[in-house]
Design an enzyme around this catalytic site. Structure first.
Site, PDB file in Angstrom:
ATOM      1  N   LYS A 186       0.823  -1.201   0.000  1.00  0.00           N
ATOM      2  CA  LYS A 186       0.000   0.000   0.000  1.00  0.00           C
ATOM      3  C   LYS A 186       0.868   1.267   0.000  1.00  0.00           C
ATOM      4  CE  LYS A 186      -4.196  -1.631  -0.235  1.00  0.00           C
ATOM      5  NZ  LYS A 186      -4.321  -3.040   0.015  1.00  0.00           N
TER       6      LYS A 186
HETATM    7  C1  LIG Z   1      -5.673  -3.696   0.575  1.00  0.00           C
HETATM    8  C2  LIG Z   1      -7.120  -3.416   0.667  1.00  0.00           C
HETATM    9  C3  LIG Z   1      -7.884  -3.873   1.737  1.00  0.00           C
HETATM   10  C4  LIG Z   1      -7.359  -4.816   2.780  1.00  0.00           C
HETATM   11  O1  LIG Z   1      -6.216  -4.406   3.419  1.00  0.00           O
HETATM   12  P1  LIG Z   1      -5.214  -5.494   4.101  1.00  0.00           P
HETATM   13  O2  LIG Z   1      -4.353  -4.642   4.962  1.00  0.00           O
HETATM   14  O3  LIG Z   1      -4.439  -6.134   2.994  1.00  0.00           O
HETATM   15  O4  LIG Z   1      -6.039  -6.434   4.868  1.00  0.00           O
HETATM   16  C5  LIG Z   1      -9.212  -3.496   1.797  1.00  0.00           C
HETATM   17  N1  LIG Z   1      -9.763  -2.731   0.852  1.00  0.00           N
HETATM   18  C6  LIG Z   1      -9.070  -2.298  -0.216  1.00  0.00           C
HETATM   19  C7  LIG Z   1      -9.723  -1.422  -1.221  1.00  0.00           C
HETATM   20  C8  LIG Z   1      -7.729  -2.637  -0.344  1.00  0.00           C
HETATM   21  O5  LIG Z   1      -7.052  -2.228  -1.419  1.00  0.00           O
END
Ligand SMILES: *Cc1c(COP(=O)(O)O)cnc(C)c1O
Length: 396
Positions: A186
């Protein structure tokens, strides 16, 4: 979007502070932690950056969604409107909460289409889950107006859009509760981690209790704390939060570089008349982790996607055919398959998710390709990329 590109001395210094002086558990142990509180520190930073009263860190973005639903009072039998284009976690967290996902179409913003949202509202609808996909945002004014008219809660999934804004408000801070992910790919990363932000004291209180077995976090003796509700464990560790502290300090610089790099590529692609771009409801607030463009037909998009691969233009995503992000490619969700019986199976009037009409979403998604914008591209990398794109689009 990857904050891992900018991982270095600052992250090490924060993590080492925990290892040298602090304690890994985020709560209590005052006597051994020398006043090192990284989760608290990052929460305070998030409140300031996102202009919200409360922030609470958890173990993942998925955990943030689960905690947020529960904290908002969304649970068994409630309907929640979600987009057809999102990450599976949006649906998984809802189903785990016992709620019923109701899919609404996306439009050329790649986010929820407000008219489709309104058409899906029933007396059981409790909330709208707006997912700010790929660095940009939905038509938030329209969605907030619908939520207000029908008395619905808005959960804003800004896991892919941290650092962006809509009409001056940070993405994530616009709904009743906002969720972030700090997983390894992210915009900023804790390794694994997530966060929720809100201005609602009750939601905040429910969130911190639910994410830690119902602990009320009053006083400094964990063993003597009250447990007004049941919860689960979605805690982040102070080691992960330490990394996040260093990354969050870099967020605005990251977004500035993404915007600069994206602008060059967008400018280059805009020469080709067959290309149109994703609509940005507030272009100034785009955090620019992706450049999304559309082609006139599905056939041409498939062809271009293949040519991009063949030419070594990496980091291009044709979501329509990708099994993580689009409902068409989710048999486990269409058929609501778990390893065990799920609360949703107790409903006898469930929609048939294998028969959804997603034609309006298909019309957008089948023609859209998103290119990941990298932080560490050099000028030469970008020029080379532009040259390759020219070859792909002119067929030269
Ligand atoms: C990455 C993501 C999640 C989940 O996040 P994690 O930390 O990987 O559990 C939820 N919603 C969206 C839109 C994402 O891109």
């Amino acid at each position: 979007m990857p904050g891992f590109e900018w991982m270095g001395a600052e992250e090490k210094a924060e993590i080492n502070q925990v290892l040298d002086q602090g304690f890994i558990f985020r709560y209590n142990f005052d006597g051994v932690r020398n006043n090192v509180w990284k989760a608290r520190e990052m929460e305070a930073m998030l409140c300031e950056r996102m202009q919200t009263q409360y922030a609470h860190l958890v173990s993942s973005g998925t955990g943030a969604l689960s905690v947020a639903y529960h904290a908002m009072g969304v649970g068994a039998g409630d309907e929640v409107i979600v987009p057809t284009f999102t990450f599976v976690a949006s649906v998984e967290a809802l189903v785990a909460a016992g709620a019923i996902p109701v899919f609404a179409d996306v439009d050329d913003t790649l986010c929820l289409n407000p008219a489709s949202v309104e058409s899906k509202i029933t007396p059981r609808t409790k909330a709208i889950n707006v997912v700010q996909m790929c660095g940009s945002m939905a038509d938030m004014d329209a969605i907030l107006a619908i939520a207000k008219k029908h008395n619905l809660l808005v959960i804003e999934d800004a896991c892919q859009a941290i650092g962006g804004s809509y009409k001056g408000k940070p993405l994530g801070s616009i709904g009743d509760v906002g969720c972030f992910s700090f997983d390894s790919v992210k915009t900023i990363t804790c390794g694994e981690g997530g966060g929720i932000i809100t201005n609602n004291e009750i939601i905040y209180r429910n969130a911190h209790m639910y994410s830690d077995h119902g602990h009320d976090h009053i006083g400094n003796d964990r063993g003597a704390e009250g447990h007004p509700i049941m919860g689960l464990n979605y805690r982040i560790s102070d080691l992960n939060a330490a990394m996040g502290v260093a990354q969050l300090r870099k967020l605005d610089d990251m977004v500035a570089v993404q915007r600069k790099n994206k602008a060059k590529l967008k400018n280059a692609l805009s020469q080709f008349s067959e290309i149109s771009f994703r609509r940005l409801p507030d272009p100034e607030g785009d955090q620019a982790s992706f450049l999304t463009f559309m082609l006139p037909t599905e056939a041409r998009t498939v062809e271009i996607n293949q040519k991009l691969k063949d030419s070594g233009v990496d980091g291009c995503f044709y979501w329509y055919a990708n099994n993580w992000h689009y409902i068409k490619n989710w048999p486990q969700i269409q058929n609501m398959v778990g390893a065990a019986k799920l609360p949703i199976h107790l409903n006898d009037d469930l929609p048939d998710y294998t028969q959804l009409d997603t034609s309006a979403s298909d019309a957008v998604m089948s023609r859209s390709i998103s290119m990941l914008i990298k932080l560490n591209w050099t000028e030469a990398d970008i020029e080379q990329r532009i040259e390759k794109l020219k070859q792909v689009f002119t067929g030269a």
